[in-house]
Design an enzyme around this catalytic site. Structure first.
Site: not given
Ligand code: IVH
Length: 709
Positions: A461, A144, A146, A35-36, A112-113, A348, A445, A442, A258, A324, A466, A148, A39, A167, A208
């Site tokens: 060993c 809240e 995030k 991910d890093a 996406s976010l 993150k 030794c 080993c 969730y 949010k 040793c 995964d 990004d 999606r 998710e």
């Molecule tokens: S809100 C427009 N809330 O993260 C708002 N997304 O990186 C977008 N995700 O596509 C969704 N936990 O799959 C929201 N508590 C959470 C989330 C969440 C995980 C995911 C979701 C989104 C992705 C973006």
């Protein structure tokens, strides 16, 4: 080339890499970079496009969400843009085919976010929000987890689940309705009994899908046993399990859902995130309890910190928190960008998984002779720590995961645990990778290594002299939980061995100032201090003494049990199988290992010489053996949050010395919670269960009482 041309070339390169990575992630459920790393590339592209806005194309990844499910062409991108010597040739196989699922058009785009990689970036987000809304003060935010996992939309008509979809590219997703119906935590019929208002005829619930860590581990074990490809992490496992044409497979995987969003074309009569979440919970969805609304940035920061430790005890994976703007009216004012809303951000956590190159595999010989293969890695930053080595456990593990020297591997570091290799990115093989085979002698030794029985995974060993084993044994002998002579560090031990002053543990208490003078020119004070430290260490509990001996399979806990049973060294040395096996916590393996030790003349000689050299082992008296009496007698204690005056380990020791038992998680059996700073979900659980809670000051006060009495 002009700057613009250079930028354009790089933009095209970045797009190709990012698009290939997206396909691996979204369509193959088998990512080729972390991910890093993703990004970082994404941000580079954003920055270049910001500099040359005229180069932005509508289909750039910065303008789109996920991948189109219609894409089927083979990816030809070269993954060559890492600063840590990633291979420059095309990945061996990165062909990802189009989806096999039917299409579903989302009524409203699934976005996406934007990411914030640290709290400062969140402050910048907050500043932008205020500026945009013309506010002087911070608006209320909703915070809240995030999750995964993977985003899913559920469409309900008249309370019945009609369609479920992934999606996709945000506009069109895959129809996974039948797969979704196998998930128990997704209601197929909504429960309206707790809903006071009339809901619109059609609603959409977004959330998710994820796999709990325990299920993920079990699934991988099973797959390994069958020789199947293992999933690198729970997210991939969840995605790979959900996107299956054979729904029997999905059904067998125990997925979870969730919910975080409720929407409709018609007004829903909720005005903010908290209300919306309440409706979702009342309709029968799992939401999660650990969120709140606040306009206090400090509070958000401490929640963010706290979640970074709490993530280790959650049953599922979170990779950050989502923040949010609470109020929907304000959200509407802020509106959307091409691919992300302006009103939300994903803050993150530092990464704990990275992809890097396996440069070599070396072999370490442990205290009991076990040979452990160790991965020598291209150094990589993992959550602020540079990781150079990781354990590979044993040959079987290497074979099962098919790890080869030269591979790009996925390294994971969780909490304080030693980094481990969780998998290999086979798509990035070049053909140059070399399989590894543990040497049959080993490496130190050169004694032939042995495996006691075929079921063992570890090779050992067997040479008890040793040199590699000796240093490890001595390190163990002087460690804090054994003889606690930590001033005798590894370097000093090595020098003493080199000078032939130390051939086994019993030599330690014979060391003199003159001996230390041999390894230092200027040893006067050091030597005196070390001799003093040795003198003080000579008095020791039987449990620590047994632990210090380094008997195979006898850890700290078993040593305590043995001490409780035998009470004196003499009695312990007379142990026989019947008596050992009668002890509750002692099984055949431990019993056999203890007998091997006491039947070994050399080992027994060491014990006798230790005693001759003045080691005094405190015997366990009747009363103490069964119960230590102290200010924590009878208490089952859990420690949570950060203690400022001592480490958790020391706190644990003190509680145990005062008669208490320390456990990791809060349950009905817990009688006391010590809550340090930024205590989180354990505190909450303790409150729910009505467990007595004390803070650090009260904890220290109690300990004080003990030292007074
Ligand atoms: S809100 C427009 N809330 O993260 C708002 N997304 O990186 C977008 N995700 O596509 C969704 N936990 O799959 C929201 N508590 C959470 C989330 C969440 C995980 C995911 C979701 C989104 C992705 C973006």
């Amino acid at each position: 080339m002009t700057n613009k041309e250079i930028a354009n070339k790089r933009i095209q390169e970045l797009r190709a890499i990012i698009e290939a990575a997206q396909k691996q992630y979204y369509l193959a459920d088998d990512p080729t970079m972390s991910d890093a790393q993703y990004d970082k590339l994404f941000r580079e592209l954003e920055a270049l496009e910001k500099q040359f806005p005229e180069l932005i194309q509508a289909n750039s990844p910065t303008q789109t969400v996920g991948v189109s499910i219609k894409q089927s062409k083979k990816s030809t991108a070269q993954i060559s843009f890492f600063d840590n010597n990633f291979p420059t040739q095309s990945p061996a196989s990165s062909a990802v085919s189009a989806t096999q699922f039917a299409e579903v058009r989302h009524r409203e785009q699934m976005l996406s976010l934007a990411n914030a990689l640290d709290f400062n970036e969140f402050r910048e987000f907050d500043a932008r929000i205020k500026k945009y809304l013309g506010l002087n003060t911070t608006p209320k935010y909703w915070v809240e987890y995030k999750f995964d996992g993977l985003a899913v939309e559920l469409v309900y008509v008249d309370g019945l689940l009609k369609v479920a979809s992934t999606r996709g590219d945000g506009f069109i997703g895959e129809n996974i309705t039948e797969n979704i119906k196998t998930i128990k935590s997704i209601p197929q019929k909504l429960d309206f009994t707790k809903i006071k208002k009339n809901l619109p005829q059609q609603i959409e619930v977004r959330g998710e899908v994820l796999m709990e860590i325990a299920n993920f581990q079990r699934l991988n074990e099973e797959r390994l046993a069958k020789g199947e490809h293992v999933f690198a992490n729970p997210r991939n496992a969840a995605a790979g399990s959900l996107r299956q044409l054979d729904i029997q497979i999905t059904a067998s995987r125990e997925l979870d859902f969730y919910a975080y969003d409720l929407m409709s074309a018609e007004p829903i009569l909720s005005t903010a995130e908290d209300e919306s979440k309440e409706i979702l919970a009342n309709l029968g969805f799992k939401t999660q309890g650990n969120y709140w609304a606040t306009n206090d940035l400090e509070e958000i920061e401490s929640y963010y910190q706290q979640m970074q430790t709490e993530r280790d005890v959650l049953p599922f994976e979170i990779d950050g928190v989502v923040i949010k703007v609470l109020n929907f009216e304000l959200q509407n004012q802020l509106g959307l960008r091409a691919r992300t809303p302006r009103w939300a951000i994903a803050l993150k956590f530092p990464a704990r998984e990275e992809y890097t190159k396996l440069l070599d595999i070396t072999v370490q010989v442990g205290r009991t002779g076990t040979l452990t293969p160790v991965a020598e890695l291209e150094p990589i930053n993992l959550g602020g720590v540079t990781v150079r080595r990781a354990t590979l456990h044993n040959q079987d593990e290497i074979d099962r995961k098919d790890i080869r020297i030269g591979d790009i591997v996925i390294v994971r570091r969780q909490g304080d645990v030693i980094p481990a290799i969780v998998g290999v990115v086979k798509e990035r093989r070049t053909g140059q990778e070399q399989p590894f085979i543990l040497p049959d002698v080993c490496p130190i030794c050169e004694t032939q290594v042995i495996r006691e029985n075929d079921a063992d995974v570890a090779w050992r060993c067997p040479n008890q002299y040793c040199p590699a084993r000796l240093i490890e044994r001595l390190k163990h002998f002087v460690s804090r939980r054994a003889f606690d002579i930590e001033s005798l560090g590894e370097k000093i031990l090595e020098k003493l061995i080199e000078k032939n002053l130390l051939n086994n543990a019993s030599d330690i208490f014979k060391l003199t100032e003159e001996d230390f003078a041999q390894i230092w020119k200027d040893a006067d004070k050091m030597g005196k201090n070390l001799v003093l430290a040795l003198e003080q260490a000579k008095r020791i509990d039987l449990a620590r003494f047994i632990y210090a001996l380094g008997i195979r399979h006898v850890g700290e806990k078993t040593a305590k049990v043995l001490a409780g049973e035998f009470r004196t060294v003499q009695d312990f040395l007379q142990a026989d199988f019947e008596r050992l096996i009668k002890i509750n916590e002692v099984g055949e393996v431990v019993a056999k290992s203890v007998l091997d030790f006491i039947n070994n003349e050399d080992e027994i000689k060491v014990v006798h010489v230790l005693l001759q050299n003045g080691v005094q082992v405190r015997e366990v008296d009747n009363f103490k053996a069964t119960q230590v009496v102290g200010v924590f007698s009878g208490e089952v204690v859990v420690l949570t949050g950060n203690l400022t005056s001592m480490t958790r380990e020391i706190a644990k020791d003190k509680i145990e010395q005062a008669g208490g038992v320390v456990t990791n998680s809060v349950s009905k059996k817990t009688t006391l919670l010590v809550a340090g700073e930024a205590a989180g979900s354990k505190l909450k659980k303790a409150q729910e269960l009505g467990v007595k809670i004390i803070n650090e000051a009260e904890f220290l006060e109690r300990l004080q009482k003990m030292s007074l009495s």
